[in-house]
Design a protein around this motif. Structure first.
Motif, PDB file in Angstrom:
ATOM      1  N   ASN A   5       0.827  -1.209   0.000  1.00  0.00           N
ATOM      2  CA  ASN A   5       0.000   0.000   0.000  1.00  0.00           C
ATOM      3  C   ASN A   5       0.863   1.261   0.000  1.00  0.00           C
ATOM      4  O   ASN A   5       0.432   2.317  -0.459  1.00  0.00           O
ATOM      5  CB  ASN A   5      -0.964   0.001   1.193  1.00  0.00           C
ATOM      6  N   TYR A   6       2.104   1.179   0.491  1.00  0.00           N
ATOM      7  CA  TYR A   6       3.008   2.318   0.399  1.00  0.00           C
ATOM      8  C   TYR A   6       3.272   2.660  -1.066  1.00  0.00           C
ATOM      9  O   TYR A   6       3.431   3.829  -1.425  1.00  0.00           O
ATOM     10  CB  TYR A   6       4.351   2.004   1.069  1.00  0.00           C
ATOM     11  N   VAL A   7       3.341   1.626  -1.894  1.00  0.00           N
ATOM     12  CA  VAL A   7       3.703   1.790  -3.306  1.00  0.00           C
ATOM     13  C   VAL A   7       2.473   2.051  -4.168  1.00  0.00           C
ATOM     14  O   VAL A   7       2.508   2.884  -5.080  1.00  0.00           O
ATOM     15  CB  VAL A   7       4.443   0.537  -3.824  1.00  0.00           C
TER      16      VAL A   7
ATOM     17  N   LEU B  50       5.410   6.004  -2.897  1.00  0.00           N
ATOM     18  CA  LEU B  50       6.636   5.719  -2.149  1.00  0.00           C
ATOM     19  C   LEU B  50       7.254   4.411  -2.642  1.00  0.00           C
ATOM     20  O   LEU B  50       6.557   3.514  -3.118  1.00  0.00           O
ATOM     21  CB  LEU B  50       6.336   5.615  -0.651  1.00  0.00           C
ATOM     22  N   LEU B  51       8.571   4.293  -2.461  1.00  0.00           N
ATOM     23  CA  LEU B  51       9.298   3.080  -2.845  1.00  0.00           C
ATOM     24  C   LEU B  51       9.822   2.332  -1.628  1.00  0.00           C
ATOM     25  O   LEU B  51      10.525   1.333  -1.771  1.00  0.00           O
ATOM     26  CB  LEU B  51      10.470   3.451  -3.773  1.00  0.00           C
ATOM     27  N   THR B  52       9.466   2.790  -0.447  1.00  0.00           N
ATOM     28  CA  THR B  52      10.030   2.271   0.805  1.00  0.00           C
ATOM     29  C   THR B  52      10.036   0.744   0.910  1.00  0.00           C
ATOM     30  O   THR B  52      11.068   0.154   1.257  1.00  0.00           O
ATOM     31  CB  THR B  52       9.281   2.879   2.006  1.00  0.00           C
ATOM     32  N   PRO B  53       8.933   0.036   0.636  1.00  0.00           N
ATOM     33  CA  PRO B  53       8.944  -1.427   0.826  1.00  0.00           C
ATOM     34  C   PRO B  53       9.859  -2.181  -0.138  1.00  0.00           C
ATOM     35  O   PRO B  53      10.183  -3.339   0.106  1.00  0.00           O
ATOM     36  CB  PRO B  53       7.473  -1.823   0.577  1.00  0.00           C
ATOM     37  N   LEU B  54      10.261  -1.524  -1.219  1.00  0.00           N
ATOM     38  CA  LEU B  54      11.108  -2.186  -2.218  1.00  0.00           C
ATOM     39  C   LEU B  54      12.588  -2.048  -1.888  1.00  0.00           C
ATOM     40  O   LEU B  54      13.428  -2.664  -2.549  1.00  0.00           O
ATOM     41  CB  LEU B  54      10.841  -1.590  -3.605  1.00  0.00           C
ATOM     42  N   VAL B  55      12.891  -1.261  -0.868  1.00  0.00           N
ATOM     43  CA  VAL B  55      14.278  -0.950  -0.515  1.00  0.00           C
ATOM     44  C   VAL B  55      14.815  -1.990   0.467  1.00  0.00           C
ATOM     45  O   VAL B  55      14.170  -2.304   1.461  1.00  0.00           O
ATOM     46  CB  VAL B  55      14.356   0.464   0.102  1.00  0.00           C
TER      47      VAL B  55
END
Length: 755
Positions: free
Chosen positions: A220-222, A379-384
């Motif tokens: 959901n962040y993405v 956001l790309l946070t979970p992919l990092v």
């Protein structure tokens, strides 16, 4: 019959680039353990003619058996389109990507052996304040900058590395491999379909689709929270921060991603999920012969297992996955600054940028590390999987002095004893490389399961000298019997007495001695660190003094002392007893979890199934949530061997004159032993038994949960860590021999002796 493999050309709605889809004749499908893995890969072209050429060349590669080996790649490169060859041969041999090396190639972490720099790893319970402490140490504004992100719930799920250094602000970010992202997405789709089958509401099905069960991959962040989220905010959303990003600041960049288009895809996915759930649900019910409510219980036990397997073969399921993966990849277009590097398959591998503009730097990092709810969908946070930054960070309370420091942050340890029984193998390796370990604990509720587990790990691995304890929320420690700071400190430390006694009983007197020493010499008490600390403010002065003392203590960390001249001598028979005790403890912990023995804590069959999937798939983690068999075996061996190290049968040429020298000798041996024992555990539990893990995962039908548990217990754990007894066997002999060889090597290298 011989199977024909062919490729098809595909282009997602609204996308200009072409992709290819095919079943690979060599790569194994994790769901079946047989060749035929489904592959979908972008071709890197918008030209349909070129796309068809690549597809035709892929068809030839798929058809000719001469290319079923990676050794034939040179011949293929001479005949076929470069992109067709890259796609076909990708994954035919295990490919390891060292993301730490990628980050190191762009921003180097200073080595403490070559410079005055020290590296400090921050550990602590989720919500204890370790990331807030990191903010204070690098001097970011807690209101305006808010990097890294914090919240009361689990926030940091990737490694964050900060190098305090003069010069420009620099950053390098690495991303999870596409296979891992897709696997977690597919698990979310399966959960959403199951939720639909159970009759859950649209909002609940969307939530399952966008939020992975272990909260590590929060899609959901993405992708946003779905169509309904535009009008309302879920009451249970965690408190989030924006990383210094206001909505207006991002309007221009965000325009390249249309959330309305994303929500349309989510709406289509929801409809498809409903159809798939109904189709497969009715089919499985029919096959299982469900005719009344009693039979419904059978469906509840078998439906999830049958459903997951069938979904992985369902074209409609993969169309949902493909469409969402395209939307996920589209978010990388938001990285308008810096350099985005992709691997040969076209998936983003790293992003880097440098600038002198601090505000722009923090803003850009927000895209990659923020948890600000209004930014969800962009956001790309979970992919990092890792962030490394370097720059002239400076805490405002440190009298203008810039510490020569590298700060390392990561995922919280968890709250419950079950979740932190063993430290993950990745964290074990990080502990070994850091100069100092800063264990952050909550002074209001100190010494819970997580910090105690971390302290035990540091002691048994011979790293207790690195330990510093930081108690946060010290300003909230109050009571009529606590008139001053000294009384409050003693009140907090009093909670450690039971821990000390427990550690002494389980790990021996030298373990208790080491921990007591760190509690006496390496404790710091901090309050109000979520505020901007002002030296003139009375309530902040004590915390500032404690922060300065912490920096000084980290700076004073020295290399491991020279080995003690006296040599401890150990009896091999005691080694056998230590290995036996470790194997028994490992078995006692896992047999009830598998349901093979009565006891508390039986794990749900689906979690055991998910574990078997991860350990049977090269490249995925060696654990699932709190299920960590590799780490568990390593911990049991390390604990028992640490007790052995404290009890030599004699010393040569003479026993050291004091306990400090003995402790130094034991720590040196324990530290050398730690990494080697981890290698033994990883090899015996996983790498040597991939086939058995695959067999456990592939079991299906009635009784499959028990059969799977039996395979894991009897064919994997019993053979990997058999309990030695009077009856010899190849497995028992091999296990004992491997551990004995490692201990012998460590003793020889460390100046000890094993008789």
């Amino acid at each position: 019959m011989k199977k024909n493999y062919t490729a098809s050309l595909s282009r997602s709605q609204g996308r200009s680039g072409w992709s290819v889809i095919f079943r690979h004749p060599v790569r194994l499908d994790p769901n079946t353990g047989k060749p035929g893995l489904r592959v979908r890969q972008g071709l890197g072209t918008v030209d349909e003619t070129e796309g068809n050429l690549i597809r035709e060349h892929l068809d030839q590669l798929l058809a000719e058996e001469a290319f079923r080996s990676s050794a034939s790649r040179p011949q293929a490169e001479a005949r076929f389109h470069r992109r067709a060859v890259e796609i076909y041969f990708h994954g035919m041999e295990p490919e390891e990507c060292d993301f730490g090396t990628i980050r190191e190639s762009i921003i180097r972490i200073p080595n403490s052996g070559e410079s005055a720099y020290r590296s400090a790893l921050l550990l602590g319970t989720t919500g204890a304040g370790k990331t807030t402490l990191l903010r204070q140490l690098i001097g970011v504004d807690p209101l305006l900058e808010r990097f890294p992100s914090t919240s009361t719930a689990k926030t940091t799920v990737h490694e964050t590395e900060v190098v305090i250094a003069a010069g420009k602000y620099r950053a390098v970010v690495t991303f999870f491999p596409i296979e891992e992202v897709r696997e977690h997405l597919n698990e979310c789709i399966c959960e959403a379909i199951l939720s639909s089958y159970r009759g859950d509401s649209d909002s609940e099905v969307i939530r399952k689709l966008l939020m992975h069960v272990n909260q590590r991959f929060r899609f959901n962040y993405v992708l946003g929270n779905g169509p309904e989220a535009l009008a309302q905010q879920d009451e249970d959303d965690e408190e989030s921060e924006n990383g210094g990003l206001d909505a207006a600041e991002f309007s221009a960049e965000d325009g390249s991603v249309d959330l309305h288009a994303t929500n349309a895809i989510l709406t289509q996915s929801l409809a498809a999920i409903r159809q798939i759930a109904a189709r497969h649900g009715d089919m499985i019910k029919s096959e299982l012969g469900v005719i009344d409510e009693k039979d419904q219980r059978v469906v509840d036990e078998l439906f999830e297992e049958q459903l997951d397997r069938r979904l992985r073969e369902d074209d409609d399921f993969h169309r949902i996955s493909d469409a969402l993966m395209d939307e996920i990849e589209l978010r990388f277009s938001l990285l308008v600054q810096g350099s985005l590097r992709r691997n040969k398959q076209g998936w983003p591998q790293s992003w880097s940028w440098e600038t002198e503009d601090r505000a722009s730097f923090i803003k850009a990092l927000g895209r990659l590390s923020s948890n600000y709810a209004p930014r969800f969908g962009r956001l790309l946070t979970p992919l990092v999987n890792g962030v490394r930054v370097a720059g002239p960070f400076l805490p405002n309370w440190n009298d203008g002095q810039r510490p020569e420091l590298v700060l390392l942050d990561g995922e919280g340890l968890g709250h419950t004893p079950k979740s932190v029984a063993s430290i993950s193998t990745s964290l074990t390796r990080r502990i070994e490389t850091a100069d100092a370990i800063v264990l952050v604990d909550n002074a209001v509720q100190p010494m819970q399961a997580a910090p105690v587990a971390a302290m035990r790990e540091l002691i048994t691995s011979g790293n207790s000298r690195k330990l510093f304890l930081v108690f946060t929320h010290f300003d909230e420690v109050k009571g009529d019997n606590l008139p001053n700071a000294a009384a409050k400190e003693q009140h907090v430390l009093a909670s450690a007495e039971n821990v000390l006694a427990s550690v002494g009983e389980e790990l021996g007197p030298y373990a208790e001695r080491a921990l007591r020493s760190r509690l006496h010499e390496g404790c710091f008490f901090l309050g109000s660190i979520d505020e901007t600390l002002e030296p003139k403010k009375k309530s902040h002065k004590r915390t500032i003094l404690q922060m300065k003392a912490l920096l000084a203590a980290i700076d004073a960390v020295v290399e491991r002392p020279a080995p003690v001249q006296a040599r401890p001598v150990y009896d091999r028979m005691n080694l056998v007893l230590a290995v036996k005790s470790a194997a028994e403890s490992f078995r006692e912990a896992w047999w009830p979890r598998l349901g093979l023995k009565p006891g508390l804590g039986k794990e749900h069959w689906k979690r055991i199934w998910a574990l078997s999937r991860r350990l049977s798939t090269p490249g995925l983690a060696d654990e699932y949530d709190n299920l960590k068999p590799v780490a568990d075996l390593r911990k049991q061996l390390q604990d028992r061997l640490y007790v052995l190290l404290q009890n030599p049968v004699k010393w040569e040429p003479a026993e050291p004159s004091n306990d400090a020298l003995k402790q130094q000798a034991f720590d040196c041996l324990a530290n050398a032993l730690s990494a080697k024992i981890l290698d033994v555990a990883a090899r015996r539990i996983r790498s040597e038994r991939i086939t058995e893990w695959q067999a456990a995962y592939n079991v299906s039908g009635r009784g499959s949960s028990f059969t799977r548990a039996s395979i894991i217990g009897e064919r994997i754990y019993d053979r990997a860590a058999p309990v030695p007894d009077v009856t010899p066997s190849p497995d028992r002999n091999s296990f004992l021999h491997e551990v004995a060889v490692v201990v012998d090597e460590v003793c020889t290298e460390g100046g000890a002796k094993l008789l």
